[in-house]
Design an enzyme around this catalytic site. Structure first.
Site, PDB file in Angstrom:
ATOM      1  N   LYS A 196      -6.576  -1.982   5.513  1.00 16.90           N
ATOM      2  CA  LYS A 196      -6.545  -3.223   6.286  1.00 16.90           C
ATOM      3  C   LYS A 196      -5.247  -4.005   6.092  1.00 16.90           C
ATOM      4  CE  LYS A 196      -9.302  -3.757   8.633  1.00 16.90           C
ATOM      5  NZ  LYS A 196      -9.459  -3.076   9.954  1.00 16.90           N
TER       6      LYS A 196
ATOM      7  N   HIS B   6      -3.343   6.173   2.117  1.00 16.57           N
ATOM      8  CA  HIS B   6      -3.538   4.923   1.381  1.00 16.57           C
ATOM      9  C   HIS B   6      -3.090   5.093  -0.076  1.00 16.57           C
ATOM     10  CE1 HIS B   6      -5.361   2.870   4.652  1.00 16.57           C
ATOM     11  NE2 HIS B   6      -6.493   3.544   4.650  1.00 16.57           N
TER      12      HIS B   6
END
Length: 295
Positions: free
Chosen positions: A35, A92
């Site tokens: 995010k 990530h």
């Protein structure tokens, strides 16, 4: 970047899948926290590389998440091997968990941690965790034993939690580890840091800057328009990272994440506690750059 990458593992990811990956000159690794603008940067790279707002395939196919355990490694490797354009791969994993190659570009997007945590809380409600467990071969998670905390409650707990940053990368210590590692490499010619707020404030300028760093042609107006939040949300079916059906609502993935929203949810005492915590986790120059909207 270390010759022996650190291994990061969770129930859904394993950075060991990067070991032995056959890089090509010009490959782009997009390394962000959850995010923090991952899909946005993938779309920007897709537009700069492919030069068309009409992508030839869903974004998750063009730019796979290499260390996600939902898809077998051999299938991801094969799909990337078949690509003939410059490749742009999602992870990530912090850069110390990805092999170093001077021929490869590494792009790290940084977002204000409080804003990231708010978006992460909302994203958690949009995940089908039973489906996710099924895809990764784990037992179904137990049903919640109480109501889900409010975003304000979740944000306070997130600030106060103190897990191992290498084990919980979406925690505050984990976020600061990821960004601190990238910040220490910012002098390298193939390591590029981008601030989420800069993308919001001047998307065209940031795309031109990145194109120059990646040795690509600058974007035309239609390519910049295709990277706007409104256009991306309108094409959520093609752009949301959900090839396996783990999201309840793909449109909800593109929830409007405003800068400053996390800071606004805190009282003065908690805000002070947050700044005290991050001051112990990251250098002051990184924090000044990261928190510039508060100045």
């Amino acid at each position: 970047m270390s010759d022996t990458p650190r291994r990061y593992r969770s129930a859904e990811e394993d950075s060991a899948r990067w070991r032995g990956f056959p890089f090509r000159p010009g490959d782009i690794v997009i390394s962000t926290r959850s995010k923090s603008g991952t899909t946005w940067m993938q779309m920007i790279c897709a537009l700069l590389v492919l030069r068309t707002p009409e992508l030839p395939a869903p974004l998750i196919e063009l730019s796979p998440w290499l260390d996600w355990l939902v898809e077998p490694q051999e299938r991801v490797y094969a799909r990337l091997a078949a690509q003939r354009h410059r490749r742009f791969v999602k992870t990530h994993t912090p850069l110390d968990g990805v092999p170093s190659d001077p021929r490869v570009h590494y792009v790290v997007v940084a977002r204000h941690p409080l804003d990231m945590a708010v978006s992460l809380h909302h994203q958690g409600a949009n995940l089908d965790r039973v489906r996710l467990a099924e895809l990764t071969g784990r037992p179904a998670p137990p049903a919640p034993d109480g109501p889900r905390p409010s975003v304000e409650q979740a944000l306070v707990r997130w600030i106060d939690a103190d897990p191992d940053p290498h084990a919980e990368l979406d925690s505050l210590p984990g976020v600061m580890w990821h960004l601190g590692d990238a910040w220490a490499r910012r002098h390298l010619p193939n390591a590029h840091l981008v601030h989420y707020d800069d993308l919001q404030a001047d998307l065209a300028g940031q795309m031109r800057r990145l194109a120059e760093r990646l040795d690509l042609e600058p974007p035309s107006a239609d390519l910049v328009e295709a990277a706007t939040f409104a256009r991306m949300r309108a094409r959520a079916d093609r752009l949301a990272p959900d090839s396996a059906g783990v999201m309840k609502d793909r449109n909800a993935f593109f929830r409007s994440g405003r800068s400053g929203q996390g800071n606004a949810l805190l009282d003065e005492e908690t805000r002070t506690r947050y700044h005290s915590r991050v001051a112990a986790l990251a250098p002051s120059d990184l924090l000044a750059w990261l928190h510039r909207a508060e100045a």
